[in-house]
Design a protein around this motif. Structure first.
Motif, mmCIF file in Angstrom:
data_model
loop_
_atom_site.group_PDB
_atom_site.id
_atom_site.type_symbol
_atom_site.label_atom_id
_atom_site.label_comp_id
_atom_site.label_asym_id
_atom_site.label_seq_id
_atom_site.Cartn_x
_atom_site.Cartn_y
_atom_site.Cartn_z
ATOM 1 N N PHE A 90 -1.631 50.554 47.693
ATOM 2 C CA PHE A 90 -1.636 52.011 47.876
ATOM 3 C C PHE A 90 -0.256 52.523 48.293
ATOM 4 N N GLU A 91 0.410 51.760 49.161
ATOM 5 C CA GLU A 91 1.677 52.220 49.731
ATOM 6 C C GLU A 91 2.803 52.292 48.708
ATOM 7 N N ARG A 92 2.597 51.720 47.528
ATOM 8 C CA ARG A 92 3.586 51.853 46.470
ATOM 9 C C ARG A 92 3.618 53.283 45.923
ATOM 10 N N TYR A 93 2.545 54.032 46.148
ATOM 11 C CA TYR A 93 2.391 55.342 45.539
ATOM 12 C C TYR A 93 2.503 56.488 46.544
ATOM 13 N N THR A 94 2.099 56.242 47.794
ATOM 14 C CA THR A 94 2.122 57.305 48.800
ATOM 15 C C THR A 94 2.007 56.695 50.197
ATOM 16 N N ASP A 95 2.493 57.428 51.188
ATOM 17 C CA ASP A 95 2.272 57.027 52.576
ATOM 18 C C ASP A 95 1.171 57.866 53.221
ATOM 19 N N LYS A 96 0.601 58.773 52.444
ATOM 20 C CA LYS A 96 -0.513 59.593 52.941
ATOM 21 C C LYS A 96 -1.830 58.910 52.556
ATOM 22 N N ASP A 108 -3.430 60.966 49.267
ATOM 23 C CA ASP A 108 -2.846 62.231 48.831
ATOM 24 C C ASP A 108 -1.578 61.890 48.057
ATOM 25 N N VAL A 109 -1.604 62.096 46.746
ATOM 26 C CA VAL A 109 -0.467 61.743 45.892
ATOM 27 C C VAL A 109 0.229 62.999 45.366
ATOM 28 N N SER A 110 0.096 64.098 46.106
ATOM 29 C CA SER A 110 0.646 65.376 45.657
ATOM 30 C C SER A 110 2.145 65.323 45.433
ATOM 31 N N ASP A 111 2.859 64.512 46.238
ATOM 32 C CA ASP A 111 4.312 64.472 46.087
ATOM 33 C C ASP A 111 4.791 63.156 45.484
ATOM 34 N N CYS A 112 3.888 62.429 44.829
ATOM 35 C CA CYS A 112 4.280 61.193 44.149
ATOM 36 C C CYS A 112 4.870 61.540 42.777
ATOM 37 N N SER A 113 6.058 61.036 42.510
ATOM 38 C CA SER A 113 6.740 61.384 41.260
ATOM 39 C C SER A 113 6.443 60.410 40.122
ATOM 40 N N LEU A 114 5.760 59.310 40.410
ATOM 41 C CA LEU A 114 5.430 58.351 39.366
ATOM 42 C C LEU A 114 4.540 58.984 38.308
#
Length: 352
Positions: A90-96, A108-114
């Protein structure tokens, strides 16, 4: 608007055991306690579920439904280790990340740019990583709010995904059976059905004040959910609300003296658990739970500012006033912790 993913591992404990032992893969399997000690099922694989076996079911009853059911005791240390591996993915994509248990979490991947910010593709890549790296399957729900993401993750189980985009929210909640909404149990569902309410659209067309009068605070929550409203943020640090310990007894007991003896055997573990999360031992309430021979349970709680072991016998006496001749099959101790105010993260821009 936010991009929320709810990831739910498929029959997690059983899946780990099947992965690690080929002999368990094609048989009905459950993780739980022995029927000889009146254990219960923690989880089971999908083969067992076809026979009607379910989590929280008494092991003895599960074996009646599925005589060939193999029941093994769980290995929590192993499951915790695998859960940490899932968390690392999970932490590869977001810290939320908001873990709900060892086998499910909100992201919460709202600010993930992948994947150009596509929550759907992020969820699919998470599921792919879990399968290829850990040999396990996960289901996912993707939505702009938490409760819809959670409901969606159950739609295409096992090993599936369901996406509810912002334009789809209204239609989704209109058709949503009320029993699918988290917090709607059997008793509440029966009351809703008596009022002619079965799906979200029924609640949308119902008089709001009448709903609030009947259900109070829950009525407001239900009204919000049926309109697609859920302002809760993904909480990266969950505040623990209670600490407890309980014991299911091999045989029913009847007398207060017997209950006191069992309760005394729980004190040390209760204190150790509480000190780990609240060293100062300052609490909000203290209680005793009893489950009777007919599986009905009762809890007596009193406000208490500091943990006091000497309170439990009086709480037990009060709980036993509801015994009505029934045997006692489970005794539990619990304390409620002081609440802490937390500010959730600010909402982030949404781009599907």
């Amino acid at each position: 608007m936010r991009k929320i993913i709810h990831v739910d591992m498929d029959c997690f404990y059983a899946a780990v055991e099947m992965r690690d032992n080929a002999e368990l893969r094609n048989i009905p399997l459950a993780i739980g306690g022995s029927e000889k000690r009146r254990g219960v099922i923690s989880t089971c694989n999908y083969i067992a579920r076809k026979f009607g076996v379910r989590s929280a079911m008494a092991t003895a009853h599960a074996k009646k439904l599925c005589p060939n059911l193999t029941v093994i005791r769980g290995d929590m240390n192993k499951y915790k280790a695998v859960s940490r591996q899932i968390r690392a993915i999970f932490e590869r994509y977001t810290d939320k990340i908001e873990p709900l248990s060892l086998d499910e979490a909100y992201l919460d991947v709202s600010d993930c740019s992948l994947f150009r910010g596509s929550a759907t593709m992020i969820a699919e890549d998470i599921r792919r990583a879990i399968k290829t790296e850990l040999g396990l399957t996960a289901s996912a729900g993707v939505a702009p709010v938490k409760f819809i993401a959670k409901v969606a993750s159950d739609i295409n189980k096992p090993d599936g995904i369901h996406v509810v985009t912002p334009p789809d929210v209204d239609e989704f909640v209109k058709r949503l059976p009320l029993e699918k909404i988290p917090g709607v149990g059997k008793v509440t569902l029966g009351k809703l059905h008596e009022m002619g309410l079965y799906v979200g659209e029924d609640v949308q067309q119902f008089e709001k004040n009448a709903l609030l009068q009947r259900f109070g605070k829950f009525g407001q929550s239900l009204w919000n959910r049926c309109h697609g409203v859920d302002d809760r943020h993904v909480e990266t640090e969950r505040v623990r609300k209670s600490v407890g310990v309980e014991r299911t007894l091999p045989e029913d007991i009847q007398s207060e003296a017997q209950c006191l003896e069992v309760m005394a055997s729980l004190y040390e573990e209760m204190e150790q658990r509480l000190r780990r999360v609240c060293p100062e031992m300052e609490i909000a309430r203290q209680g005793v739970k009893l489950k009777f021979s007919d599986f009905q349970q009762t809890t007596v709680e009193h406000r208490q500012w500091r943990y006091d072991e000497k309170m439990f016998p009086d709480l037990l006496k009060e709980a036993l006033e509801r015994q009505q001749g029934r045997g006692v099959r489970l005794i539990g101790l619990n304390v409620g912790l002081k609440a802490e105010d937390k500010n959730g993260p600010s909402q982030l821009s949404f781009n599907w």
